[in-house]
Design a protein around this motif. Structure first.
Motif, mmCIF file in Angstrom:
data_model
loop_
_atom_site.group_PDB
_atom_site.id
_atom_site.type_symbol
_atom_site.label_atom_id
_atom_site.label_comp_id
_atom_site.label_asym_id
_atom_site.label_seq_id
_atom_site.Cartn_x
_atom_site.Cartn_y
_atom_site.Cartn_z
ATOM 1 N N GLU A 147 0.813 -1.215 0.000
ATOM 2 C CA GLU A 147 0.000 0.000 0.000
ATOM 3 C C GLU A 147 0.848 1.267 0.000
ATOM 4 O O GLU A 147 0.493 2.278 0.611
ATOM 5 C CB GLU A 147 -0.966 0.003 1.187
ATOM 6 C CG GLU A 147 -1.931 -1.182 1.166
ATOM 7 C CD GLU A 147 -2.912 -1.168 2.319
ATOM 8 O OE1 GLU A 147 -2.693 -0.394 3.274
ATOM 9 O OE2 GLU A 147 -3.900 -1.921 2.267
ATOM 10 N N ALA A 148 1.959 1.218 -0.700
ATOM 11 C CA ALA A 148 2.782 2.416 -0.854
ATOM 12 C C ALA A 148 2.081 3.416 -1.757
ATOM 13 O O ALA A 148 1.377 3.044 -2.701
ATOM 14 C CB ALA A 148 4.142 2.042 -1.438
ATOM 15 N N THR A 149 2.260 4.683 -1.471
ATOM 16 C CA THR A 149 1.742 5.741 -2.341
ATOM 17 C C THR A 149 2.852 6.385 -3.163
ATOM 18 O O THR A 149 2.572 7.115 -4.104
ATOM 19 C CB THR A 149 1.037 6.827 -1.515
ATOM 20 O OG1 THR A 149 1.964 7.385 -0.571
ATOM 21 C CG2 THR A 149 -0.167 6.245 -0.781
ATOM 22 N N LEU A 150 4.098 6.124 -2.780
ATOM 23 C CA LEU A 150 5.242 6.672 -3.509
ATOM 24 C C LEU A 150 6.337 5.617 -3.610
ATOM 25 O O LEU A 150 6.738 5.015 -2.609
ATOM 26 C CB LEU A 150 5.798 7.913 -2.796
ATOM 27 C CG LEU A 150 7.061 8.537 -3.402
ATOM 28 C CD1 LEU A 150 6.780 9.051 -4.814
ATOM 29 C CD2 LEU A 150 7.581 9.665 -2.518
ATOM 30 N N VAL A 151 6.801 5.381 -4.826
ATOM 31 C CA VAL A 151 7.909 4.457 -5.072
ATOM 32 C C VAL A 151 8.974 5.212 -5.861
ATOM 33 O O VAL A 151 8.679 5.801 -6.906
ATOM 34 C CB VAL A 151 7.457 3.208 -5.864
ATOM 35 C CG1 VAL A 151 8.638 2.272 -6.080
ATOM 36 C CG2 VAL A 151 6.322 2.487 -5.159
ATOM 37 N N ASP A 152 10.187 5.208 -5.345
ATOM 38 C CA ASP A 152 11.308 5.846 -6.032
ATOM 39 C C ASP A 152 12.275 4.771 -6.510
ATOM 40 O O ASP A 152 12.683 3.901 -5.730
ATOM 41 C CB ASP A 152 12.053 6.800 -5.101
ATOM 42 C CG ASP A 152 11.389 8.158 -5.010
ATOM 43 O OD1 ASP A 152 11.286 8.824 -6.059
ATOM 44 O OD2 ASP A 152 10.967 8.547 -3.908
ATOM 45 N N VAL A 153 12.644 4.845 -7.793
ATOM 46 C CA VAL A 153 13.661 3.966 -8.356
ATOM 47 C C VAL A 153 14.890 4.831 -8.597
ATOM 48 O O VAL A 153 14.853 5.780 -9.380
ATOM 49 C CB VAL A 153 13.188 3.312 -9.670
ATOM 50 C CG1 VAL A 153 14.250 2.353 -10.191
ATOM 51 C CG2 VAL A 153 11.863 2.578 -9.461
ATOM 52 N N GLU A 154 15.969 4.509 -7.896
ATOM 53 C CA GLU A 154 17.176 5.332 -7.937
ATOM 54 C C GLU A 154 18.297 4.615 -8.692
ATOM 55 O O GLU A 154 18.500 3.407 -8.515
ATOM 56 C CB GLU A 154 17.655 5.652 -6.516
ATOM 57 C CG GLU A 154 16.624 6.338 -5.642
ATOM 58 C CD GLU A 154 16.392 7.789 -6.027
ATOM 59 O OE1 GLU A 154 17.122 8.294 -6.921
ATOM 60 O OE2 GLU A 154 15.503 8.422 -5.447
#
Length: 490
Positions: free
Chosen positions: A39-46
């Motif tokens: 239930e993440a609202t933000l996913v960052d791929v770095e």
């Protein structure tokens, strides 16, 4: 009962999991599945380039995991599809995190917190696994991972970080290798495009999910142009399968004359119009298969069906029947549904072909005054027919008694040879091919032969009473000269 215990060797299992055929975008999508399930609202791929120390990380603000849950998540095949899963869980076999990660790196670290700011970490170091031939899950991250984790978790109290280090393919590079560095960062656009396709329903829906790749948001791609007023929605069907319902929704997209150039390019998708036609298979709103006729008999890609796209929503409980693979990238339609899916596909394809043919007729009417085509193609009574256009200036000149000259005949024949209407024939009859001939060698500067044919055409237009400017305008609008640069160009 007598038996032997024959557990798989760690080294062999790692090699198997590392060779399942993940691309980098596929592998990252598999990890984003876990973020969505949390239930993440933000996913960052770095992405960070440091030569052999380069790394990729997937960071989310989801619910995080307890220590026991983290150990289970890091254990290969700890859960089977029939295990206790929530309705939003996108997992399948319980190997996605490991198989996707092992395909891309040799040092996998997962760090997680549930809101109290206490981060728990476990690490798979494949060098240690291979050296000991044991599944030694490290409780403390190595120094090279800890430094990066401190940066990625700073200021956060919950969520999960998946860190890939010792990336495959970069072990013998140097930080100053600009060519390899450029290739490393070129993956960013591919990953962003893929995530926008796979998670389009989440990015555009009410879940308020945001995915950022290297700081830039991934944009959803809607293959069905759902918001366009000209898209046609054919009747939805719900097909029963083992006590569940498979939803099938056919769409016929508007012809390109109803789309702006930007809309037409976007609707073509990452693979182009031809390869994006067909079924789109979703599992819990996550796209598994984008654009395929599912290898069913009698259904093949043809340009006249480019506007046919069909959404299939399969219940996760029917994974076995659909033969969903470990990567959640391929499916095989159940035998009991194939006739129904073929029927629905043929109906959508027929409507798409009608739209393409109708578009062709409209286009011909709209442009016949400006574009003087050398051929006319139609399909009366179901039979393809090609006729030379008697209205073409070169043809009209030759039909007038006493005016034909050998040069004019040769010019007309050469023009006919170079403008065989392959694309029109394909639309009404044949499957698409990738080697269509290009008139006079293709767009660009005109060849000597093309210039000679254009000059004879100009001379004929002038003798028919047109001004020099009018004649040049006609040539500029005449295939193939509308794609060539020569004396007739503006």
């Amino acid at each position: 009962m007598t038996y032997d215990l024959a557990p798989p060797k760690a080294v062999g299992m790692v090699a198997s999991l590392s060779s399942l055929g993940y691309s980098l975008p596929d592998a990252i999508a598999d990890l984003v599945d876990n973020s969505v399930s949390a239930e993440a609202t933000l996913v960052d791929v770095e992405f960070t380039w440091e030569g052999p120390d380069s790394w990729v990380a997937i960071v989310d603000n989801g619910a995080g995991m307890s220590e026991d849950s983290l150990v289970m998540a890091m254990t290969v095949a700890a859960r089977w599809s029939a295990s206790d899963r929530t309705s939003t869980d996108l997992g399948r076999y319980g190997v996605g995190l490991k198989s996707a990660s092992f395909s891309q790196c040799r040092l996998l670290t997962v760090c997680t917190a549930q809101g109290d700011g206490h981060w728990t970490t476990r690490t798979w170091d494949l060098d240690i696994v291979e050296e000991t031939n044991e599944w030694r899950l490290l409780r403390e991250p190595p120094a090279e991972a800890k430094k990066v984790l401190d940066t990625l978790t700073r200021g956060r109290s919950r969520g999960t970080v998946v860190l890939w280090q010792r990336l495959r393919g970069y072990g013998h590079t140097s930080a100053s290798d600009t060519k390899t560095q450029r290739g490393f960062y070129e993956e960013i656009a591919k990953v962003s495009l893929h995530l926008g396709l796979v998670f389009s329903r989440f990015l555009a829906g009410s879940s308020a999910l945001t995915i950022r790749v290297a700081g830039s948001p991934a944009h959803p791609w809607d293959p069905f142009l759902s918001s366009h007023p000209s898209v046609r929605r054919l009747p939805e069907e719900k097909l029963p399968l083992d006590g569940h319902l498979v939803r099938v929704k056919p769409f016929v997209l508007p012809g390109q004359q109803r789309l702006t150039p930007a809309e037409a390019e976007a609707a073509g998708g990452p693979k182009g119009w031809l390869r994006q036609q067909g079924f789109y298979v979703y599992r819990r709103n996550r796209l598994i298969l984008p654009g395929s006729w599912l290898t069913m008999r009698g259904l093949r890609r043809e340009e006249k069906y480019n506007l046919a796209r069909i959404a299939i929503d399969i219940p996760a409980e029917t994974d076995v029947q659909w033969q969903v693979d470990v990567r959640k990238a391929t499916v095989v339609p159940p035998v009991s549904l194939r006739l129904h899916l073929t029927r629905i596909a043929k109906s959508a394809r027929a409507e798409a072909a009608k739209t393409v043919r109708h578009r062709g007729r409209i286009s011909a009417r709209q442009h016949s005054g400006d574009l003087q085509f050398a051929w006319k193609v139609d399909r009366p009574s179901g039979t393809v027919r090609c006729r030379i256009n008697r209205e073409h200036p070169l043809v009209q000149a030759l039909l007038q008694e006493g005016t034909a000259a050998p040069e004019q005949v040769r010019a007309l024949l050469r023009l006919l040879e170079e403008t065989v209407p392959v694309s029109a024939l394909r639309v009404v009859h044949e499957p698409d091919t990738a080697d269509d001939p290009e008139p006079f060698g293709g767009p660009g500067a005109a060849s000597k032969e093309a210039t000679e044919v254009a000059q004879h055409t100009l001379d004929l237009l002038l003798t028919q009473g047109r001004s020099h400017d009018q004649a040049l305008k006609t040539i500029r609008s005449m295939p193939p000269f509308d794609q060539l640069a020569g004396f007739w160009s503006n």
